[in-house]
Design a protein around this motif. Structure first.
Motif, PDB file in Angstrom:
ATOM      1  N   PHE A   1     -39.934  69.071 118.252  1.00  0.00           N
ATOM      2  CA  PHE A   1     -40.717  69.681 117.102  1.00  0.00           C
ATOM      3  C   PHE A   1     -41.406  68.352 116.378  1.00  0.00           C
ATOM      4  CE2 PHE A   1     -38.614  73.793 117.987  1.00  0.00           C
ATOM      5  CZ  PHE A   1     -39.648  74.552 118.649  1.00  0.00           C
ATOM      6  N   ALA A   2     -40.558  67.639 115.959  1.00  0.00           N
ATOM      7  CA  ALA A   2     -41.137  66.559 115.181  1.00  0.00           C
ATOM      8  C   ALA A   2     -42.196  65.547 116.186  1.00  0.00           C
ATOM      9  CB  ALA A   2     -40.164  65.418 114.853  1.00  0.00           C
ATOM     10  N   SER A   3     -41.958  65.782 117.675  1.00  0.00           N
ATOM     11  CA  SER A   3     -42.862  65.036 118.280  1.00  0.00           C
ATOM     12  C   SER A   3     -44.488  65.643 118.513  1.00  0.00           C
ATOM     13  CB  SER A   3     -42.239  64.840 119.622  1.00  0.00           C
ATOM     14  OG  SER A   3     -42.230  66.046 120.444  1.00  0.00           O
ATOM     15  N   LEU A   4     -44.373  67.074 118.313  1.00  0.00           N
ATOM     16  CA  LEU A   4     -45.706  67.904 118.320  1.00  0.00           C
ATOM     17  C   LEU A   4     -46.854  67.587 117.127  1.00  0.00           C
ATOM     18  CD1 LEU A   4     -44.174  71.087 119.076  1.00  0.00           C
ATOM     19  CD2 LEU A   4     -45.060  69.666 120.583  1.00  0.00           C
ATOM     20  N   PRO A   5     -48.075  67.407 117.463  1.00  0.00           N
ATOM     21  CA  PRO A   5     -49.018  67.385 116.593  1.00  0.00           C
ATOM     22  C   PRO A   5     -49.051  68.374 115.461  1.00  0.00           C
ATOM     23  CG  PRO A   5     -50.032  67.977 118.643  1.00  0.00           C
ATOM     24  CD  PRO A   5     -48.519  68.083 119.034  1.00  0.00           C
ATOM     25  N   LYS A   6     -49.279  67.792 114.277  1.00  0.00           N
ATOM     26  CA  LYS A   6     -49.441  68.784 112.944  1.00  0.00           C
ATOM     27  C   LYS A   6     -50.790  69.485 113.177  1.00  0.00           C
ATOM     28  CE  LYS A   6     -45.369  67.146 112.026  1.00  0.00           C
ATOM     29  NZ  LYS A   6     -44.630  67.326 113.248  1.00  0.00           N
ATOM     30  N   VAL A   7     -50.867  70.779 112.512  1.00  0.00           N
ATOM     31  CA  VAL A   7     -51.921  71.844 112.560  1.00  0.00           C
ATOM     32  C   VAL A   7     -52.001  72.203 111.065  1.00  0.00           C
ATOM     33  CG1 VAL A   7     -53.186  73.583 113.315  1.00  0.00           C
ATOM     34  CG2 VAL A   7     -51.922  71.998 114.781  1.00  0.00           C
ATOM     35  N   TYR A   8     -52.989  72.163 110.209  1.00  0.00           N
ATOM     36  CA  TYR A   8     -53.011  72.827 109.115  1.00  0.00           C
ATOM     37  C   TYR A   8     -53.890  73.961 109.103  1.00  0.00           C
ATOM     38  CZ  TYR A   8     -58.065  71.321 108.490  1.00  0.00           C
ATOM     39  OH  TYR A   8     -59.140  71.019 108.587  1.00  0.00           O
ATOM     40  N   SER A   9     -53.651  75.038 108.749  1.00  0.00           N
ATOM     41  CA  SER A   9     -54.297  76.166 108.806  1.00  0.00           C
ATOM     42  C   SER A   9     -54.911  77.000 107.537  1.00  0.00           C
ATOM     43  CB  SER A   9     -53.362  77.358 109.436  1.00  0.00           C
ATOM     44  OG  SER A   9     -54.013  78.348 109.991  1.00  0.00           O
ATOM     45  N   SER A  10     -56.006  77.560 107.656  1.00  0.00           N
ATOM     46  CA  SER A  10     -56.428  78.345 106.353  1.00  0.00           C
ATOM     47  C   SER A  10     -57.202  79.356 106.762  1.00  0.00           C
ATOM     48  CB  SER A  10     -57.573  77.354 105.755  1.00  0.00           C
ATOM     49  OG  SER A  10     -58.365  76.865 106.616  1.00  0.00           O
ATOM     50  N   GLY A  11     -57.258  80.485 105.920  1.00  0.00           N
ATOM     51  CA  GLY A  11     -57.860  81.672 106.004  1.00  0.00           C
ATOM     52  C   GLY A  11     -58.953  82.055 104.945  1.00  0.00           C
ATOM     53  N   SER A  12     -60.027  82.597 105.285  1.00  0.00           N
ATOM     54  CA  SER A  12     -60.783  82.972 104.150  1.00  0.00           C
ATOM     55  C   SER A  12     -61.493  84.423 104.586  1.00  0.00           C
ATOM     56  CB  SER A  12     -62.158  81.989 103.919  1.00  0.00           C
ATOM     57  OG  SER A  12     -62.733  81.846 105.268  1.00  0.00           O
ATOM     58  N   VAL A  13     -62.324  84.975 103.565  1.00  0.00           N
ATOM     59  CA  VAL A  13     -62.993  86.310 103.939  1.00  0.00           C
ATOM     60  C   VAL A  13     -64.413  86.415 103.691  1.00  0.00           C
ATOM     61  CG1 VAL A  13     -60.720  87.373 103.232  1.00  0.00           C
ATOM     62  CG2 VAL A  13     -62.598  87.234 101.547  1.00  0.00           C
TER      63      VAL A  13
ATOM     64  N   LEU B   1     -60.572  72.583 114.571  1.00  0.00           N
ATOM     65  CA  LEU B   1     -61.153  71.261 114.160  1.00  0.00           C
ATOM     66  C   LEU B   1     -60.245  70.322 114.839  1.00  0.00           C
ATOM     67  CD1 LEU B   1     -61.018  72.764 110.743  1.00  0.00           C
ATOM     68  CD2 LEU B   1     -63.361  71.751 111.700  1.00  0.00           C
ATOM     69  N   PRO B   2     -60.632  69.226 115.526  1.00  0.00           N
ATOM     70  CA  PRO B   2     -60.133  68.466 116.067  1.00  0.00           C
ATOM     71  C   PRO B   2     -59.400  67.573 114.957  1.00  0.00           C
ATOM     72  CG  PRO B   2     -62.244  67.867 116.436  1.00  0.00           C
ATOM     73  CD  PRO B   2     -62.145  68.947 115.779  1.00  0.00           C
ATOM     74  N   ALA B   3     -58.301  66.690 115.311  1.00  0.00           N
ATOM     75  CA  ALA B   3     -57.858  65.844 114.218  1.00  0.00           C
ATOM     76  C   ALA B   3     -58.723  64.540 114.307  1.00  0.00           C
ATOM     77  CB  ALA B   3     -56.600  65.228 114.851  1.00  0.00           C
ATOM     78  N   LEU B   4     -58.777  63.888 112.959  1.00  0.00           N
ATOM     79  CA  LEU B   4     -59.660  62.772 112.587  1.00  0.00           C
ATOM     80  C   LEU B   4     -58.752  61.735 112.521  1.00  0.00           C
ATOM     81  CD1 LEU B   4     -62.582  64.116 110.436  1.00  0.00           C
ATOM     82  CD2 LEU B   4     -62.698  63.651 112.671  1.00  0.00           C
ATOM     83  N   VAL B   5     -58.153  61.028 113.509  1.00  0.00           N
ATOM     84  CA  VAL B   5     -57.121  60.065 113.412  1.00  0.00           C
ATOM     85  C   VAL B   5     -57.672  58.974 112.453  1.00  0.00           C
ATOM     86  CG1 VAL B   5     -55.858  58.369 114.597  1.00  0.00           C
ATOM     87  CG2 VAL B   5     -56.478  60.476 115.867  1.00  0.00           C
TER      88      VAL B   5
ATOM     89  N   SER C   1     -59.011  59.035 109.655  1.00  0.00           N
ATOM     90  CA  SER C   1     -58.928  59.515 108.236  1.00  0.00           C
ATOM     91  C   SER C   1     -57.254  60.025 107.810  1.00  0.00           C
ATOM     92  CB  SER C   1     -60.141  60.618 107.928  1.00  0.00           C
ATOM     93  OG  SER C   1     -59.548  61.662 108.501  1.00  0.00           O
ATOM     94  N   GLY C   2     -56.704  60.194 108.797  1.00  0.00           N
ATOM     95  CA  GLY C   2     -55.479  60.908 108.648  1.00  0.00           C
ATOM     96  C   GLY C   2     -55.402  62.528 108.776  1.00  0.00           C
ATOM     97  N   ARG C   3     -56.490  63.037 109.005  1.00  0.00           N
ATOM     98  CA  ARG C   3     -56.613  64.565 109.015  1.00  0.00           C
ATOM     99  C   ARG C   3     -56.166  65.060 110.247  1.00  0.00           C
ATOM    100  NH1 ARG C   3     -62.216  67.767 109.566  1.00  0.00           N
ATOM    101  NH2 ARG C   3     -61.479  67.743 111.947  1.00  0.00           N
ATOM    102  N   PRO C   4     -54.928  65.912 110.174  1.00  0.00           N
ATOM    103  CA  PRO C   4     -54.505  66.317 111.524  1.00  0.00           C
ATOM    104  C   PRO C   4     -55.196  67.439 112.004  1.00  0.00           C
ATOM    105  CG  PRO C   4     -53.491  67.626 109.588  1.00  0.00           C
ATOM    106  CD  PRO C   4     -54.310  66.553 108.994  1.00  0.00           C
ATOM    107  N   MET C   5     -55.092  68.231 113.116  1.00  0.00           N
ATOM    108  CA  MET C   5     -56.075  69.363 113.597  1.00  0.00           C
ATOM    109  C   MET C   5     -55.993  70.423 112.538  1.00  0.00           C
ATOM    110  SD  MET C   5     -54.644  69.588 117.532  1.00  0.00           S
ATOM    111  CE  MET C   5     -53.043  69.379 117.265  1.00  0.00           C
ATOM    112  N   GLY C   6     -56.986  71.433 112.983  1.00  0.00           N
ATOM    113  CA  GLY C   6     -56.810  72.338 111.729  1.00  0.00           C
ATOM    114  C   GLY C   6     -57.375  73.644 112.532  1.00  0.00           C
TER     115      GLY C   6
END
Length: 162
Positions: free
Chosen positions: A11-23, A83-87, A89-94
């Motif tokens: 699990f530590a080897s998997l890419p990180k993903v952030y998630s959000s929700g809106s209305v 959203l793809p990761a922006l390596v 800038s350090g932004r993970p996938m979203g």
């Protein structure tokens, strides 16, 4: 039989993903409620990032309650934006989910919205043609969601960008 536990190294080897929700929250004239955060230059749809102990629909409801003081039922999924990761800038996938927030008459919104002043400067109801007030990616999500609400296209992944 012993239960197999997840391998923490795997699990530590998997890419990180952030998630959000809106209305997409509308009034009786189909205007969309948007909010102006104090920490960004552009406007946003009501919503936010998922906490570890909640699903994305719970997030959308919690954020609307925190930001606007409204306790709404979060409706059907309208669109998903990956959203793809922006390596560099350090932004993970979203992954960002947009749900139907329903219709609340404008006079009720005027009376009941209580703005979260620690994060937001103002809110307003805008015509679909004014959704360019959101960021490029935000307006793309909102416009896609509006087409889905009108039945002009199915709910789907809207691809890259962000």
């Amino acid at each position: 039989m012993a239960e197999l536990l997840p391998d923490p190294v795997f699990f530590a080897s998997l890419p990180k993903v952030y998630s959000s929700g809106s209305v997409i929250l509308r009034d009786e004239r189909d205007r969309v409620l948007i909010e102006k955060p104090s920490y960004r230059d552009h406007w946003l749809l009501p919503g936010g990032h998922v906490d570890p102990d909640e699903d994305v629909r719970m997030t959308a409801r919690r954020e609307v309650r925190e930001e606007l003081g409204l306790d709404i039922e979060v409706g059907r999924l309208l669109t998903v934006n990956w959203l793809p990761a922006l390596v560099e800038s350090g932004r993970p996938m979203g992954v960002h989910f947009v749900f139907d927030g329903g219709v609340i008459p404008s006079d009720v919104l005027e009376r009941e919205v209580v703005l979260q002043e620690s994060e937001l400067e103002e809110w307003r109801l805008v015509e679909e043609s004014q959704l360019h007030m959101l960021s490029t990616w935000g307006s793309r999500r909102a416009l896609t969601a509006m087409r889905v609400l009108r039945g002009e296209e199915p709910a789907d992944l809207i691809g890259f960008g962000g």
